[in-house]
Design a protein around this motif. Structure first.
Motif, PDB file in Angstrom:
ATOM      1  N   VAL A   1      10.488  -6.949  11.979  1.00 22.86           N
ATOM      2  CA  VAL A   1      11.652  -6.087  11.197  1.00 22.86           C
ATOM      3  C   VAL A   1      11.529  -6.803   9.831  1.00 22.86           C
ATOM      4  O   VAL A   1      12.020  -8.023   9.687  1.00 22.86           O
ATOM      5  N   VAL A   2      11.597  -5.909   8.865  1.00 19.81           N
ATOM      6  CA  VAL A   2      11.701  -6.261   7.492  1.00 19.81           C
ATOM      7  C   VAL A   2      12.386  -5.385   6.631  1.00 19.81           C
ATOM      8  O   VAL A   2      12.642  -4.373   7.109  1.00 19.81           O
ATOM      9  N   VAL A   3      12.812  -5.816   5.478  1.00 21.31           N
ATOM     10  CA  VAL A   3      13.539  -4.937   4.379  1.00 21.31           C
ATOM     11  C   VAL A   3      12.535  -4.710   3.422  1.00 21.31           C
ATOM     12  O   VAL A   3      12.067  -5.825   2.867  1.00 21.31           O
ATOM     13  N   GLY A   4      12.286  -3.461   2.980  1.00 20.85           N
ATOM     14  CA  GLY A   4      11.610  -3.197   1.807  1.00 20.85           C
ATOM     15  C   GLY A   4      12.423  -2.368   0.754  1.00 20.85           C
ATOM     16  O   GLY A   4      13.266  -1.526   1.380  1.00 20.85           O
ATOM     17  N   ILE A   5      11.721  -2.190  -0.253  1.00 21.56           N
ATOM     18  CA  ILE A   5      12.388  -1.072  -1.332  1.00 21.56           C
ATOM     19  C   ILE A   5      11.479  -0.408  -2.197  1.00 21.56           C
ATOM     20  O   ILE A   5      10.209  -1.156  -2.391  1.00 21.56           O
ATOM     21  N   SER A   6      11.561   0.651  -2.694  1.00 23.99           N
ATOM     22  CA  SER A   6      10.700   1.625  -3.530  1.00 23.99           C
ATOM     23  C   SER A   6      11.379   2.615  -4.053  1.00 23.99           C
ATOM     24  O   SER A   6      12.388   3.339  -3.577  1.00 23.99           O
ATOM     25  N   PRO A   7      11.026   2.924  -5.363  1.00 23.38           N
ATOM     26  CA  PRO A   7      11.501   4.209  -6.373  1.00 23.38           C
ATOM     27  C   PRO A   7      11.042   5.474  -5.783  1.00 23.38           C
ATOM     28  O   PRO A   7      11.576   6.431  -6.078  1.00 23.38           O
TER      29      PRO A   7
ATOM     30  N   GLN B   1       0.731  -1.271  -0.101  1.00 21.49           N
ATOM     31  CA  GLN B   1      -0.094   0.097  -0.045  1.00 21.49           C
ATOM     32  C   GLN B   1       0.828   1.213   0.059  1.00 21.49           C
ATOM     33  O   GLN B   1       0.548   2.108  -0.677  1.00 21.49           O
ATOM     34  N   ALA B   2       2.146   1.323   0.687  1.00 23.58           N
ATOM     35  CA  ALA B   2       2.922   2.292   0.438  1.00 23.58           C
ATOM     36  C   ALA B   2       3.763   2.478  -0.571  1.00 23.58           C
ATOM     37  O   ALA B   2       4.384   3.456  -0.777  1.00 23.58           O
ATOM     38  N   GLY B   3       3.539   1.464  -1.567  1.00 16.96           N
ATOM     39  CA  GLY B   3       3.987   1.629  -3.008  1.00 16.96           C
ATOM     40  C   GLY B   3       5.459   0.939  -2.967  1.00 16.96           C
ATOM     41  O   GLY B   3       6.186   1.397  -3.892  1.00 16.96           O
ATOM     42  N   GLY B   4       5.799   0.158  -2.176  1.00 11.37           N
ATOM     43  CA  GLY B   4       7.190  -0.694  -2.403  1.00 11.37           C
ATOM     44  C   GLY B   4       6.798  -2.245  -2.136  1.00 11.37           C
ATOM     45  O   GLY B   4       5.789  -2.805  -2.563  1.00 11.37           O
ATOM     46  N   ALA B   5       7.905  -2.917  -2.089  1.00  6.29           N
ATOM     47  CA  ALA B   5       8.026  -4.228  -2.254  1.00  6.29           C
ATOM     48  C   ALA B   5       8.651  -4.819  -1.060  1.00  6.29           C
ATOM     49  O   ALA B   5       9.690  -4.410  -0.835  1.00  6.29           O
ATOM     50  N   LEU B   6       8.455  -6.040  -0.641  1.00  2.75           N
ATOM     51  CA  LEU B   6       9.093  -6.565   0.478  1.00  2.75           C
ATOM     52  C   LEU B   6      10.125  -7.447   0.115  1.00  2.75           C
ATOM     53  O   LEU B   6       9.890  -8.355  -0.911  1.00  2.75           O
ATOM     54  N   ILE B   7      11.323  -7.269   0.431  1.00  8.63           N
ATOM     55  CA  ILE B   7      12.553  -7.820  -0.117  1.00  8.63           C
ATOM     56  C   ILE B   7      13.105  -8.978   0.906  1.00  8.63           C
ATOM     57  O   ILE B   7      14.049  -9.927   0.442  1.00  8.63           O
ATOM     58  N   ASP B   8      13.087  -8.742   2.149  1.00  7.47           N
ATOM     59  CA  ASP B   8      13.819  -9.637   3.070  1.00  7.47           C
ATOM     60  C   ASP B   8      13.197  -9.441   4.542  1.00  7.47           C
ATOM     61  O   ASP B   8      12.283  -8.662   4.716  1.00  7.47           O
ATOM     62  N   PHE B   9      13.430 -10.609   5.510  1.00  7.73           N
ATOM     63  CA  PHE B   9      13.120 -10.591   6.731  1.00  7.73           C
ATOM     64  C   PHE B   9      14.192 -10.232   7.525  1.00  7.73           C
ATOM     65  O   PHE B   9      15.133 -10.314   7.480  1.00  7.73           O
ATOM     66  N   GLY B  10      13.625  -9.775   8.529  1.00  3.65           N
ATOM     67  CA  GLY B  10      14.538  -9.175   9.652  1.00  3.65           C
ATOM     68  C   GLY B  10      14.870 -10.304  10.647  1.00  3.65           C
ATOM     69  O   GLY B  10      14.246 -11.571  10.573  1.00  3.65           O
ATOM     70  N   ALA B  11      16.008 -10.007  11.482  1.00  2.00           N
ATOM     71  CA  ALA B  11      16.288 -11.071  12.449  1.00  2.00           C
ATOM     72  C   ALA B  11      15.297 -10.990  13.501  1.00  2.00           C
ATOM     73  O   ALA B  11      15.160 -11.996  14.311  1.00  2.00           O
ATOM     74  N   PHE B  12      14.603 -10.008  13.857  1.00  2.00           N
ATOM     75  CA  PHE B  12      13.301 -10.084  14.806  1.00  2.00           C
ATOM     76  C   PHE B  12      11.993  -9.908  14.120  1.00  2.00           C
ATOM     77  O   PHE B  12      11.947  -9.305  13.147  1.00  2.00           O
ATOM     78  N   LYS B  13      11.212 -10.416  15.020  1.00  2.00           N
ATOM     79  CA  LYS B  13       9.719 -10.268  14.401  1.00  2.00           C
ATOM     80  C   LYS B  13       9.139  -8.830  14.304  1.00  2.00           C
ATOM     81  O   LYS B  13       9.376  -7.998  15.280  1.00  2.00           O
TER      82      LYS B  13
ATOM     83  N   GLY C   1      18.567   1.019   5.037  1.00  2.00           N
ATOM     84  CA  GLY C   1      18.841  -0.339   5.297  1.00  2.00           C
ATOM     85  C   GLY C   1      20.421  -0.739   5.338  1.00  2.00           C
ATOM     86  O   GLY C   1      20.567  -1.728   6.230  1.00  2.00           O
ATOM     87  N   SER C   2      21.243   0.104   5.142  1.00  2.00           N
ATOM     88  CA  SER C   2      22.490  -0.429   5.147  1.00  2.00           C
ATOM     89  C   SER C   2      23.158   0.150   6.799  1.00  2.00           C
ATOM     90  O   SER C   2      23.934  -0.383   7.246  1.00  2.00           O
ATOM     91  N   PHE C   3      22.340   1.220   7.171  1.00  2.00           N
ATOM     92  CA  PHE C   3      22.477   1.536   8.410  1.00  2.00           C
ATOM     93  C   PHE C   3      22.005   0.509   9.457  1.00  2.00           C
ATOM     94  O   PHE C   3      22.745   0.352  10.683  1.00  2.00           O
ATOM     95  N   ALA C   4      21.168   0.063   9.218  1.00  2.00           N
ATOM     96  CA  ALA C   4      20.681  -1.193  10.003  1.00  2.00           C
ATOM     97  C   ALA C   4      20.892  -2.700   9.819  1.00  2.00           C
ATOM     98  O   ALA C   4      20.152  -3.551  10.072  1.00  2.00           O
ATOM     99  N   ALA C   5      21.974  -2.860   8.905  1.00  2.00           N
ATOM    100  CA  ALA C   5      22.260  -4.007   8.508  1.00  2.00           C
ATOM    101  C   ALA C   5      22.235  -5.015   9.536  1.00  2.00           C
ATOM    102  O   ALA C   5      21.893  -6.154   9.468  1.00  2.00           O
ATOM    103  N   GLY C   6      22.760  -4.745  10.803  1.00  2.00           N
ATOM    104  CA  GLY C   6      23.008  -5.728  11.970  1.00  2.00           C
ATOM    105  C   GLY C   6      21.488  -6.321  12.438  1.00  2.00           C
ATOM    106  O   GLY C   6      21.318  -7.204  12.909  1.00  2.00           O
ATOM    107  N   LEU C   7      20.585  -5.346  12.317  1.00  2.00           N
ATOM    108  CA  LEU C   7      19.258  -5.765  12.761  1.00  2.00           C
ATOM    109  C   LEU C   7      18.416  -6.194  11.846  1.00  2.00           C
ATOM    110  O   LEU C   7      17.498  -7.286  12.207  1.00  2.00           O
ATOM    111  N   CYS C   8      18.612  -6.577  10.492  1.00  2.00           N
ATOM    112  CA  CYS C   8      17.710  -6.714   9.678  1.00  2.00           C
ATOM    113  C   CYS C   8      18.274  -7.909   8.521  1.00  2.00           C
ATOM    114  O   CYS C   8      17.638  -8.453   7.968  1.00  2.00           O
ATOM    115  N   VAL C   9      19.755  -8.395   8.788  1.00  2.00           N
ATOM    116  CA  VAL C   9      20.061  -9.338   8.091  1.00  2.00           C
ATOM    117  C   VAL C   9      19.949 -10.779   8.763  1.00  2.00           C
ATOM    118  O   VAL C   9      20.401 -10.823   9.844  1.00  2.00           O
TER     119      VAL C   9
END
Length: 116
Positions: free
Chosen positions: A79-85, A65-77, A104-112
């Motif tokens: 927390v996800v990684v998304g992307i949008s132009p 709905q925000a105009g993006g796509a889910l691309i990865d799951f986070g290490a915690f419930k 996403g690069s700033f939070a790489a430890g939380l999200c990978v």
């Protein structure tokens, strides 16, 4: 003529109270730096924090709905990684229930999630 040097000892409780305004200003400045440094950049992955009790289907629907796509799951419930132009992706995420969106690069430890 004699020179009197100021004393930097804090003997009275009122001297310690004078440090609180400095500590408060320092805390606010540090929080501002963290928020500005972690602001999502257009076209790059965004770490998104949603309420942990939301299901993955709800989170995916909100990101879509925000105009993006889910691309990865986070290490915690929640927390996800998304992307949008869209340059306003972060604002759209907040409008769709995200608690926080950060670069996403700033939070790489939380999200990978490491694969073994």
């Amino acid at each position: 003529m004699s020179v009197v040097y100021p004393s930097f000892e804090m003997d009275s409780p009122t001297d310690r109270l004078l440090l609180w305004p400095c500590a408060a200003v320092l805390t606010v400045c540090m929080l501002a730096v963290v928020v500005l440094a972690s602001w999502p950049r257009t076209g790059l992955p965004v770490a998104i924090f949603f309420p942990p009790w939301w299901s993955l289907d709800q989170i995916d629907a909100r990101i879509t709905q925000a105009g993006g796509a889910l691309i990865d799951f986070g290490a915690f419930k929640g927390v996800v990684v998304g992307i949008s132009p869209d340059p306003d992706f972060a604002q759209h995420l907040y409008a769709n229930g995200a608690l926080w969106a950060m670069d996403g690069s700033f939070a790489a430890g939380l999200c990978v999630v490491t694969s073994e």
